[in-house]
Design a protein around this motif. Structure first.
Motif, short mmCIF file in Angstrom:
data_model
loop_
_atom_site.label_atom_id
_atom_site.label_comp_id
_atom_site.label_asym_id
_atom_site.label_seq_id
_atom_site.Cartn_x
_atom_site.Cartn_y
_atom_site.Cartn_z
N GLY A 36 -55.68 7.16 -11.04
CA GLY A 36 -54.91 6.02 -10.33
C GLY A 36 -55.20 4.67 -11.08
O GLY A 36 -56.26 4.58 -11.70
N PHE A 37 -54.26 3.67 -10.93
CA PHE A 37 -54.33 2.58 -11.54
C PHE A 37 -53.45 1.83 -10.78
O PHE A 37 -52.12 1.89 -10.43
CB PHE A 37 -53.81 2.55 -12.83
CG PHE A 37 -53.84 1.42 -13.82
CD1 PHE A 37 -54.93 0.98 -13.97
CD2 PHE A 37 -52.60 0.58 -14.02
CE1 PHE A 37 -55.20 -0.23 -14.79
CE2 PHE A 37 -52.83 -0.59 -14.72
CZ PHE A 37 -54.21 -0.99 -15.16
N THR A 38 -53.90 0.40 -10.46
CA THR A 38 -53.05 -0.70 -9.80
C THR A 38 -52.56 -1.81 -10.61
O THR A 38 -53.50 -2.19 -11.52
CB THR A 38 -53.95 -1.35 -8.84
OG1 THR A 38 -54.30 -0.20 -7.69
CG2 THR A 38 -53.15 -2.15 -7.82
N TYR A 39 -51.27 -2.10 -10.95
CA TYR A 39 -50.70 -3.20 -11.68
C TYR A 39 -50.78 -4.37 -10.76
O TYR A 39 -50.27 -4.28 -9.70
CB TYR A 39 -49.31 -2.76 -12.20
CG TYR A 39 -49.13 -1.71 -13.04
CD1 TYR A 39 -49.30 -1.91 -14.53
CD2 TYR A 39 -48.97 -0.41 -12.63
CE1 TYR A 39 -49.35 -0.91 -15.53
CE2 TYR A 39 -48.97 0.57 -13.61
CZ TYR A 39 -49.06 0.33 -15.00
OH TYR A 39 -48.82 1.34 -15.78
N ARG A 40 -51.42 -5.49 -11.21
CA ARG A 40 -51.47 -6.55 -10.58
C ARG A 40 -50.97 -7.57 -11.18
O ARG A 40 -51.58 -8.01 -12.27
CB ARG A 40 -52.93 -6.82 -9.81
CG ARG A 40 -53.46 -5.72 -8.74
CD ARG A 40 -55.00 -6.40 -8.17
NE ARG A 40 -55.36 -5.54 -7.04
CZ ARG A 40 -56.18 -4.30 -7.32
NH1 ARG A 40 -56.45 -4.15 -8.73
NH2 ARG A 40 -56.40 -3.64 -6.52
N PHE A 41 -50.10 -8.31 -10.61
CA PHE A 41 -49.32 -9.36 -11.47
C PHE A 41 -48.49 -10.34 -10.36
O PHE A 41 -48.23 -10.08 -9.53
CB PHE A 41 -48.62 -8.93 -12.56
CG PHE A 41 -47.36 -7.86 -12.17
CD1 PHE A 41 -46.12 -8.44 -11.61
CD2 PHE A 41 -47.75 -6.71 -12.09
CE1 PHE A 41 -45.33 -7.52 -11.56
CE2 PHE A 41 -46.56 -5.85 -11.84
CZ PHE A 41 -45.36 -6.09 -11.32
N SER A 42 -48.23 -11.28 -10.88
CA SER A 42 -47.51 -12.57 -10.29
C SER A 42 -46.22 -12.91 -11.12
O SER A 42 -46.33 -13.43 -11.93
CB SER A 42 -48.31 -13.84 -10.03
OG SER A 42 -49.47 -13.59 -9.29
N PRO A 43 -45.12 -12.51 -10.55
CA PRO A 43 -43.71 -12.97 -11.46
C PRO A 43 -43.37 -14.43 -10.85
O PRO A 43 -42.41 -14.58 -10.51
CB PRO A 43 -42.90 -11.78 -10.69
CG PRO A 43 -43.24 -11.51 -9.40
CD PRO A 43 -44.75 -11.64 -9.30
N THR A 44 -44.29 -15.25 -11.26
CA THR A 44 -43.90 -16.49 -10.95
C THR A 44 -42.76 -17.17 -11.75
O THR A 44 -42.80 -16.88 -12.63
CB THR A 44 -45.41 -17.49 -11.42
OG1 THR A 44 -46.71 -16.99 -11.01
CG2 THR A 44 -45.14 -19.01 -10.98
N GLY A 45 -41.80 -17.70 -10.76
CA GLY A 45 -40.67 -18.40 -11.26
C GLY A 45 -39.57 -17.43 -11.42
O GLY A 45 -38.52 -17.85 -11.98
N GLN A 46 -39.73 -16.12 -11.12
CA GLN A 46 -38.70 -15.09 -11.42
C GLN A 46 -38.26 -14.67 -9.98
O GLN A 46 -38.97 -14.37 -9.09
CB GLN A 46 -39.28 -14.02 -12.06
CG GLN A 46 -39.31 -14.35 -13.69
CD GLN A 46 -39.53 -13.10 -14.57
OE1 GLN A 46 -40.65 -12.75 -14.73
NE2 GLN A 46 -38.40 -12.46 -14.93
#
Length: 450
Positions: A36-46
């Motif tokens: 298992g793997f979790t992708y954590r990101f913030s698509p700021t401004g999109q």
């Protein structure tokens, strides 16, 4: 289906989170079975219309793909439509009767067996299985988000009796343009406004592929647009009218429309060409006479482990070093030297301004379309040119989005400001994906000093 996995979030820039871009052997090692793997990101401004898909080998051709929409509560074009929700997302994809593991090993033109619209479709000689139905109400205006989830073919998208007003291209708002049809290549997305102003009834939605012999026989390549109150039956509508021709050159960004840099070909801070071709001996594709081959260590891990010069990164010949905060210009000359076009070229980590589109020798630096997947054309005279600014450090994949072509090497890596790539937010779990395994012979390098 292939049993390893990585997942890419197509169109999201991944500012400061290059590790989450999800490209096997470029930004990560793939997950193995039962990992298992979790992708954590913030698509700021999109905001806008995007999608996700596997970026391991040809796996997404087997169906690991889907839509991803980021709604804008302050959409400047919201006044143009009444309905924009999960019922107005329209996905166009291809389906194969053989596994991608089999098809991906073949060096020939791979043709899909069926077109799926919102996951449903029919194939030549097959049964009359149910088709997708998009329900609407007379008098309302609908924002349809049309997404090319294709592994290979392009689609000509139309709705019988209804015109479409384009308001978004690949996550970028554009000045409204009315059309009757839209060519949608693999990876491309369009938001269109359609007004339900016709007689209550059923109308065909059509997505004819560019495969030789493609047709609407047995209602292939079709779905149903159904007005509230219409009977539950197949449409009898005729195609067209086709009077408003699509022209990519008519698409202009709504915000900050100008291309970066000096408005003249060759006058960017860094200009180069990527010439597509095919190796007639091996059958592999090439950019600038080099076939992309997966490195044994992901490019990002090479950088984090101390390689700070793009020229020292692997694979040799496929890494292009880009300096920070510079205007980059890329030309794609004579795409016919690589058969199977038009090739849809996608750049990760950025949108780009298409200052010279396919089918034209006219340049536009004032308000060129901005997108992240562009057709480089199908003519010997085509020389599509794009520009972008290097404001996002990291290794970013640039490749043909016909996945069979990518699988056979039509790709490079833009190694952007490699000495500025951040590592503070990279989770330990990402590093553990590269623990050695016999199946790919990884060498665990480590970059945390422990």
């Amino acid at each position: 289906m292939l049993m390893h996995l990585s997942k890419h979030w197509h169109g999201l820039f991944q500012h400061q989170t290059n590790w989450a871009d999800g490209v096997s052997w470029v930004t990560q090692c793939p997950l193995r079975q039962q990992e298992g793997f979790t992708y954590r990101f913030s698509p700021t401004g999109q905001t806008g219309t995007y999608w996700y898909h596997s970026h391991y080998n040809t796996q997404y051709c087997d169906g690991l793909r889907g839509p991803l929409v980021i709604y804008d509560p302050e959409d400047p074009l919201a006044y143009m439509y009444d309905v924009d929700d999960e019922t107005t997302v329209i996905t166009l994809s291809d389906w194969y009767h053989s596994s991608s593991t089999i098809l991906g090993a073949e060096f020939r033109a791979i043709e899909s067996n069926a077109t799926l619209i919102n996951g449903l479709g029919r194939y030549a000689g097959g049964p009359a299985t149910p088709l997708a139905v998009v329900n609407i109400q007379q008098g309302l205006r609908y924002r349809f988000r049309v997404i090319g989830l294709s592994c290979a073919p392009q689609f000509n998208f139309t709705i019988d009796g209804h015109r479409m007003t384009i308001i978004e291209v690949d996550g970028n708002e554009v000045e409204p343009v009315e059309v009757d049809s839209i060519p949608i290549l693999a990876g491309q997305r369009y938001s269109v406004v359609v007004t339900a102003d016709q007689t209550v009834g059923n109308y065909w939605i059509r997505a004819l592929t560019n495969i030789v012999g493609a047709s609407f026989d047995n209602n292939q390549n079709m779905a149903i647009l159904r007005y509230q109150g219409a009977p539950d039956e197949d449409p009898s509508s005729a195609p067209g009218p086709y009077e408003l021709v699509f022209d990519e050159g008519n698409l202009h960004p709504l915000v900050s429309p100008a291309a970066p840099g000096i408005p003249e070909i060759g006058k960017a801070d860094m200009s180069f060409q990527l010439a597509p071709a095919i190796n007639l001996s091996s059958g592999n594709f090439m950019f600038n006479n080099v076939t992309f081959q997966n490195p044994t260590v992901p490019v990002l891990l090479q950088i984090l482990s101390g390689t700070k010069q793009a020229s020292q990164l692997l694979p040799n010949g496929s890494i292009y070093g880009l300096p920070l905060n510079k205007v980059i210009e890329i030309n794609f000359p004579n795409p016919t030297t690589a058969p199977g076009g038009p090739h849809p070229i996608h750049l990760h980590g950025h949108s780009f301004s298409v200052v010279r589109i396919a089918g034209s020798n006219i340049t536009n630096f004032v308000n060129p379309v901005r997108r992240d997947v562009v057709s480089i054309g199908n003519s010997t005279t085509d020389n599509v040119t794009v520009r972008f600014t290097t404001d996002n450090p990291g290794p970013w994949f640039l490749h043909c989005h016909i996945d069979w072509h990518l699988n056979h090497g039509l790709a490079v890596v833009m190694a952007e400001a490699v000495d500025q790539v951040p590592n503070e937010q990279i989770p330990v779990e990402w590093e553990q994906l590269c623990v050695p395994e016999q199946s790919w012979g990884q060498t665990y390098l480590g970059f945390r000093g422990d």
